[in-house]
Design a protein around this motif. Structure first.
Motif, PDB file in Angstrom:
ATOM      1  N   VAL A 178       0.862  -1.178   0.000  1.00  0.00           N
ATOM      2  CA  VAL A 178       0.000   0.000   0.000  1.00  0.00           C
ATOM      3  C   VAL A 178       0.903   1.234   0.000  1.00  0.00           C
ATOM      4  N   THR A 179       0.578   2.222  -0.814  1.00  0.00           N
ATOM      5  CA  THR A 179       1.317   3.478  -0.850  1.00  0.00           C
ATOM      6  C   THR A 179       0.809   4.406   0.261  1.00  0.00           C
ATOM      7  N   GLU A 180       1.454   5.559   0.410  1.00  0.00           N
ATOM      8  CA  GLU A 180       0.974   6.548   1.385  1.00  0.00           C
ATOM      9  C   GLU A 180      -0.456   6.966   1.068  1.00  0.00           C
ATOM     10  N   ALA A 181      -0.737   7.155  -0.220  1.00  0.00           N
ATOM     11  CA  ALA A 181      -2.092   7.530  -0.621  1.00  0.00           C
ATOM     12  C   ALA A 181      -3.086   6.428  -0.260  1.00  0.00           C
ATOM     13  N   GLY A 182      -2.686   5.172  -0.459  1.00  0.00           N
ATOM     14  CA  GLY A 182      -3.543   4.053  -0.102  1.00  0.00           C
ATOM     15  C   GLY A 182      -3.770   3.960   1.397  1.00  0.00           C
ATOM     16  N   THR A 183      -2.725   4.238   2.173  1.00  0.00           N
ATOM     17  CA  THR A 183      -2.854   4.239   3.626  1.00  0.00           C
ATOM     18  C   THR A 183      -3.825   5.319   4.076  1.00  0.00           C
ATOM     19  N   SER A 184      -3.757   6.465   3.424  1.00  0.00           N
ATOM     20  CA  SER A 184      -4.676   7.564   3.735  1.00  0.00           C
ATOM     21  C   SER A 184      -6.121   7.154   3.454  1.00  0.00           C
ATOM     22  N   VAL A 185      -6.341   6.511   2.312  1.00  0.00           N
ATOM     23  CA  VAL A 185      -7.691   6.036   1.967  1.00  0.00           C
ATOM     24  C   VAL A 185      -8.170   5.019   2.993  1.00  0.00           C
ATOM     25  N   LEU A 186      -7.302   4.087   3.369  1.00  0.00           N
ATOM     26  CA  LEU A 186      -7.686   3.087   4.378  1.00  0.00           C
ATOM     27  C   LEU A 186      -8.062   3.749   5.707  1.00  0.00           C
ATOM     28  N   GLY A 187      -7.305   4.772   6.069  1.00  0.00           N
ATOM     29  CA  GLY A 187      -7.601   5.488   7.306  1.00  0.00           C
ATOM     30  C   GLY A 187      -8.977   6.132   7.275  1.00  0.00           C
ATOM     31  N   ARG A 188      -9.318   6.705   6.129  1.00  0.00           N
ATOM     32  CA  ARG A 188     -10.656   7.315   5.994  1.00  0.00           C
ATOM     33  C   ARG A 188     -11.735   6.256   6.016  1.00  0.00           C
ATOM     34  N   LEU A 189     -11.470   5.092   5.432  1.00  0.00           N
ATOM     35  CA  LEU A 189     -12.472   4.031   5.391  1.00  0.00           C
ATOM     36  C   LEU A 189     -12.751   3.470   6.782  1.00  0.00           C
ATOM     37  N   THR A 190     -11.717   3.343   7.599  1.00  0.00           N
ATOM     38  CA  THR A 190     -11.902   2.769   8.926  1.00  0.00           C
ATOM     39  C   THR A 190     -12.492   3.770   9.917  1.00  0.00           C
ATOM     40  N   SER A 191     -12.395   5.072   9.593  1.00  0.00           N
ATOM     41  CA  SER A 191     -12.951   6.082  10.504  1.00  0.00           C
ATOM     42  C   SER A 191     -14.419   6.376  10.216  1.00  0.00           C
ATOM     43  N   VAL A 192     -14.958   5.750   9.174  1.00  0.00           N
ATOM     44  CA  VAL A 192     -16.369   5.983   8.809  1.00  0.00           C
ATOM     45  C   VAL A 192     -17.270   5.082   9.616  1.00  0.00           C
TER      46      VAL A 192
END
Length: 89
Positions: free
Chosen positions: A75-89
């Motif tokens: 996972v790239t930094e951008a992918g990690t950011s997306v994952l973070g947003r997905l888990t905070s929803v």
């Protein structure tokens, strides 16, 4: 992101996805990684398609491996950011 893309991104984050370059007569494509990091079978087509999209979007990257080993998908930094947003929803 689609549900398939989200699931594929999570699989990559878990470290269970490899990429085979097509050497040694086996078709190129994404593979499951076993507990020891060795190939453990092909991913289903839906996952391979989703990973192709994620790679184009820069959310995952295929890290080249030395020799004939299969490459680890990360996972790239951008992918990690997306994952973070997905888990905070």
């Amino acid at each position: 992101m689609t549900e398939n893309e989200t699931r594929a991104l999570r699989h990559v984050a878990e470290g269970v996805v490899l990429f085979h370059s097509g050497l040694w007569g086996v078709p190129m494509g994404f593979l499951w990684a076993g507990a020891d990091g060795s190939p453990a079978g092909r991913l289903p087509q839906w996952a391979a398609d989703a990973l192709t999209v994620l790679e184009r979007r820069g959310l995952v990257v295929i890290r080249a491996a030395a020799g004939a080993r299969d490459a680890v998908v990360r996972v790239t930094e951008a992918g990690t950011s997306v994952l973070g947003r997905l888990t905070s929803v």
